[in-house]
Design a protein around this motif. Structure first.
Motif, PDB file in Angstrom:
ATOM      1  N   GLU A   1       0.810  -1.223   0.000  1.00 21.17           N
ATOM      2  CA  GLU A   1       0.000   0.000   0.000  1.00 21.17           C
ATOM      3  C   GLU A   1       0.847   1.279   0.000  1.00 21.17           C
ATOM      4  O   GLU A   1       0.455   2.289  -0.592  1.00 21.17           O
ATOM      5  N   THR A   2       1.978   1.252   0.668  1.00 27.15           N
ATOM      6  CA  THR A   2       2.843   2.443   0.676  1.00 27.15           C
ATOM      7  C   THR A   2       3.306   2.791  -0.733  1.00 27.15           C
ATOM      8  O   THR A   2       3.334   3.973  -1.124  1.00 27.15           O
ATOM      9  N   VAL A   3       3.636   1.770  -1.492  1.00 29.70           N
ATOM     10  CA  VAL A   3       4.093   1.984  -2.865  1.00 29.70           C
ATOM     11  C   VAL A   3       2.930   2.429  -3.749  1.00 29.70           C
ATOM     12  O   VAL A   3       3.077   3.317  -4.608  1.00 29.70           O
ATOM     13  N   GLU A   4       1.766   1.810  -3.540  1.00 31.90           N
ATOM     14  CA  GLU A   4       0.583   2.195  -4.314  1.00 31.90           C
ATOM     15  C   GLU A   4       0.282   3.686  -4.116  1.00 31.90           C
ATOM     16  O   GLU A   4       0.022   4.412  -5.083  1.00 31.90           O
ATOM     17  N   GLU A   5       0.304   4.129  -2.870  1.00 28.19           N
ATOM     18  CA  GLU A   5       0.028   5.548  -2.576  1.00 28.19           C
ATOM     19  C   GLU A   5       1.089   6.451  -3.188  1.00 28.19           C
ATOM     20  O   GLU A   5       0.780   7.534  -3.700  1.00 28.19           O
ATOM     21  N   PHE A   6       2.334   6.014  -3.151  1.00 29.74           N
ATOM     22  CA  PHE A   6       3.421   6.818  -3.726  1.00 29.74           C
ATOM     23  C   PHE A   6       3.236   7.030  -5.224  1.00 29.74           C
ATOM     24  O   PHE A   6       3.495   8.120  -5.753  1.00 29.74           O
TER      25      PHE A   6
ATOM     26  N   LEU B   1      11.173   2.000  -2.090  1.00 31.17           N
ATOM     27  CA  LEU B   1      10.064   1.867  -1.148  1.00 31.17           C
ATOM     28  C   LEU B   1       9.669   0.405  -0.942  1.00 31.17           C
ATOM     29  O   LEU B   1       9.380  -0.020   0.178  1.00 31.17           O
TER      30      LEU B   1
ATOM     31  N   GLU C   1      12.201  -1.257   1.205  1.00 32.92           N
ATOM     32  CA  GLU C   1      12.144  -0.791   2.593  1.00 32.92           C
ATOM     33  C   GLU C   1      10.955  -1.359   3.352  1.00 32.92           C
ATOM     34  O   GLU C   1      11.020  -1.548   4.572  1.00 32.92           O
ATOM     35  N   THR C   2       9.853  -1.625   2.637  1.00 33.18           N
ATOM     36  CA  THR C   2       8.607  -1.960   3.339  1.00 33.18           C
ATOM     37  C   THR C   2       8.159  -3.411   3.188  1.00 33.18           C
ATOM     38  O   THR C   2       7.311  -3.858   3.960  1.00 33.18           O
TER      39      THR C   2
END
Length: 282
Positions: A223-228, A245, A248-249
């Motif tokens: 999800e962090t990558v999707e939002e980015f 990202l 890292e995640t």
């Protein structure tokens, strides 16, 4: 072998199959293609309920969805002209990369989802394209694969049967890419990654799904990558940042095949390759 099996049933309706499943409890197993049962040969199984007579081997389409019956094999989907229309044939290509032709003619969509093995390419692919399931519990109920993967699947399927997989008919603004990393072409993946991106007219990312599986845990959305990625164009800088990202995640671990550190490095490589593939298309 299944030496403890006492009876093999061929129900004529989903209601009959479900009644048998509830009556026999955990000593019963639903048979789709049967590959998992042959492979694992569970010793606690006394009753097998075969879905052969229920007409669940089909691929159909309506205005919104492609509907794949639970007993449809990966080989049948690979050859389907209906499936071939999605993402310019890319879904067909990834189905053709899984296992071997003989195994693809046995693996069913329903069985793959029901067993939910962490290395499964099928669940990773279906999660990437936000597929839904039609579940029969006495009546038909549709739920997303994401919702299904959050339940205790074995207990849930003690009183439910997977009838169908539904895939949305994505318009051309959506682009799909999937990469599986394996030791040999027919082996299970050591890591896999699926990506579905939607672009606006200025080639900015409007919607994003990024899934990594075989970590060695099951597939999960990044999800962090999707939002980015939202609102961005796929420049070299954006692709490089997305790669960082992910590394890292992503939650990875060692197993008997490769180390978690190797998987982490690999996750970045697959992310970069998927994004570059999609950039070449748009």
């Amino acid at each position: 072998m299944l030496k403890n099996v006492k009876e093999y049933f061929y129900p004529e309706s989903l209601n009959e199959a479900l009644d048998l499943l509830k009556k026999k409890g955990k000593s019963a197993r639903v048979v789709g293609g049967g590959l998992d049962i042959i492979w694992r040969s569970p010793k606690d199984i006394e009753y097998l309920i075969d879905l052969e007579n229920l007409g669940l081997s089909y691929i159909e389409e309506d205005e919104e969805n492609i509907k794949i019956g639970a007993k449809t094999t990966i080989g049948e989907a690979q050859k389907s002209l209906v499936v071939g229309k999605l993402f310019k044939g890319k879904l067909t290509e990834v189905f053709s990369e899984i296992a071997t032709p003989i195994i693809r003619n046995v693996i069913t969509f329903g069985g793959s989802v029901a067993r939910n093995y962490p290395w499964s390419d099928i669940t990773a692919i279906l999660l990437t394209i936000d597929a839904s399931l039609v579940i029969f519990t006495g009546e038909e109920k549709e739920m997303t694969l994401s919702e299904f993967m959050r339940v205790e699947i074995e207990e849930f399927l003690d009183e439910a049967i997977i009838k169908e997989v539904r895939i949305k008919k994505f318009d051309p603004s959506y682009h799909f890419s999937y990469i599986r990393f394996t030791r040999t072409a027919s082996d299970i993946p050591l890591l896999n990654e699926g990506m579905l991106l939607k672009f606006d007219k200025e080639k900015r990312v409007e919607d994003a799904i990024v899934v990594i599986g075989a970590r060695p845990f099951g597939p999960t959305r990044m999800e962090t990558v999707e939002e980015f990625l939202l609102g961005k164009t796929l420049t070299d800088e954006v692709i490089g940042k997305a790669k960082e990202l992910v590394m890292e995640t992503v939650k990875v671990a060692d197993d008997m095949r490769i180390s978690g550190d190797y998987r982490r490095e690999l996750s970045g490589v697959l992310t970069k390759r998927n994004l570059m593939r999609i950039r070449e298309e748009i």
